[in-house]
Design a protein around this motif. Sequence first.
Motif, PDB file in Angstrom:
ATOM      1  N   ASN A 108      74.741  23.305 110.973  1.00  0.00           N
ATOM      2  CA  ASN A 108      73.711  22.333 111.095  1.00  0.00           C
ATOM      3  C   ASN A 108      73.867  21.053 110.213  1.00  0.00           C
ATOM      4  O   ASN A 108      73.289  21.292 109.044  1.00  0.00           O
ATOM      5  N   SER A 109      74.163  20.127 110.599  1.00  0.00           N
ATOM      6  CA  SER A 109      74.644  19.069 109.605  1.00  0.00           C
ATOM      7  C   SER A 109      73.106  18.307 108.992  1.00  0.00           C
ATOM      8  O   SER A 109      73.369  18.222 107.655  1.00  0.00           O
ATOM      9  N   SER A 110      72.043  18.426 109.625  1.00  0.00           N
ATOM     10  CA  SER A 110      71.137  17.931 108.768  1.00  0.00           C
ATOM     11  C   SER A 110      70.632  18.896 107.700  1.00  0.00           C
ATOM     12  O   SER A 110      70.388  18.554 106.530  1.00  0.00           O
ATOM     13  N   ARG A 111      70.613  20.093 108.237  1.00  0.00           N
ATOM     14  CA  ARG A 111      70.339  21.009 107.126  1.00  0.00           C
ATOM     15  C   ARG A 111      71.192  21.215 106.114  1.00  0.00           C
ATOM     16  O   ARG A 111      71.036  21.192 104.810  1.00  0.00           O
ATOM     17  N   MET A 112      72.292  21.231 106.200  1.00  0.00           N
ATOM     18  CA  MET A 112      73.641  21.510 105.533  1.00  0.00           C
ATOM     19  C   MET A 112      73.443  20.301 104.476  1.00  0.00           C
ATOM     20  O   MET A 112      73.693  20.291 103.256  1.00  0.00           O
ATOM     21  N   LYS A 113      73.279  19.043 104.985  1.00  0.00           N
ATOM     22  CA  LYS A 113      73.048  17.940 104.195  1.00  0.00           C
ATOM     23  C   LYS A 113      72.204  18.020 103.051  1.00  0.00           C
ATOM     24  O   LYS A 113      72.091  17.764 101.830  1.00  0.00           O
ATOM     25  N   SER A 114      71.019  18.460 103.250  1.00  0.00           N
ATOM     26  CA  SER A 114      69.683  18.652 102.385  1.00  0.00           C
ATOM     27  C   SER A 114      70.092  19.656 101.449  1.00  0.00           C
ATOM     28  O   SER A 114      69.778  19.701 100.279  1.00  0.00           O
ATOM     29  N   ILE A 115      70.802  20.737 102.238  1.00  0.00           N
ATOM     30  CA  ILE A 115      71.094  21.869 101.265  1.00  0.00           C
ATOM     31  C   ILE A 115      72.063  21.560 100.175  1.00  0.00           C
ATOM     32  O   ILE A 115      71.933  21.730  98.795  1.00  0.00           O
ATOM     33  N   TRP A 116      73.177  20.744 100.509  1.00  0.00           N
ATOM     34  CA  TRP A 116      74.303  20.453  99.746  1.00  0.00           C
ATOM     35  C   TRP A 116      73.548  19.522  98.504  1.00  0.00           C
ATOM     36  O   TRP A 116      73.969  19.618  97.330  1.00  0.00           O
ATOM     37  N   GLU A 117      72.815  18.539  98.934  1.00  0.00           N
ATOM     38  CA  GLU A 117      72.190  17.453  97.890  1.00  0.00           C
ATOM     39  C   GLU A 117      71.570  18.559  96.958  1.00  0.00           C
ATOM     40  O   GLU A 117      71.286  17.951  95.838  1.00  0.00           O
TER      41      GLU A 117
END
Length: 177
Positions: A108-117
């Motif tokens: 899930n790109s949007s969720r992964m972006k915030s998790i990775w940050e």
Amino acid sequence: MRRIATGCSTHSQALYSTFMGLMSNCIFIWYEEDFQRLLQSKKNELAKQGIHYLSDEDVVKTLSRYELALHCRRKTRGVPETTRLLRELIQSFSGEKGRDTLGVPLINSSRMKSIWEAQERHIACIQDLPGISLYTRTGSTKKGGIDLPNFRCVRGSTSLESFHLHLNRFIPGNSKF
């Protein structure tokens, strides 16, 4: 690893187990001397069974996870390499490249972006401390004529892995880390 995995759309997606295995490889590397000892032991065992002339890659495929975990220690790769490898892994499974045969995306790109940050800054927290051994030798096993040490690792224990969770629950306030 579990925190980053929450960026996956579902745990039942066909690529999930591959992603998790590769994520482990991004973080950890086997101690070369332990791995080579086990590899030679397995070659000797196969030779006794009449199986000769296998390449190292072929012999590695015969090693079980259990054998690797029992006879080989692992260490972390360091912050820069771990960060680079995890970033590349997430990118490689994002978008069209991370879809299964039914078209379901792994990430899930949007969720992964915030998790990775949020998680990228904690990569230093999961690195092994210099001079601190996380393994205890619990015995040895003779395989293929080679004495292989048996190891037990404290990594993965609830108390060690849940350190940040406990900090967040028991120390009030906002964390900047």
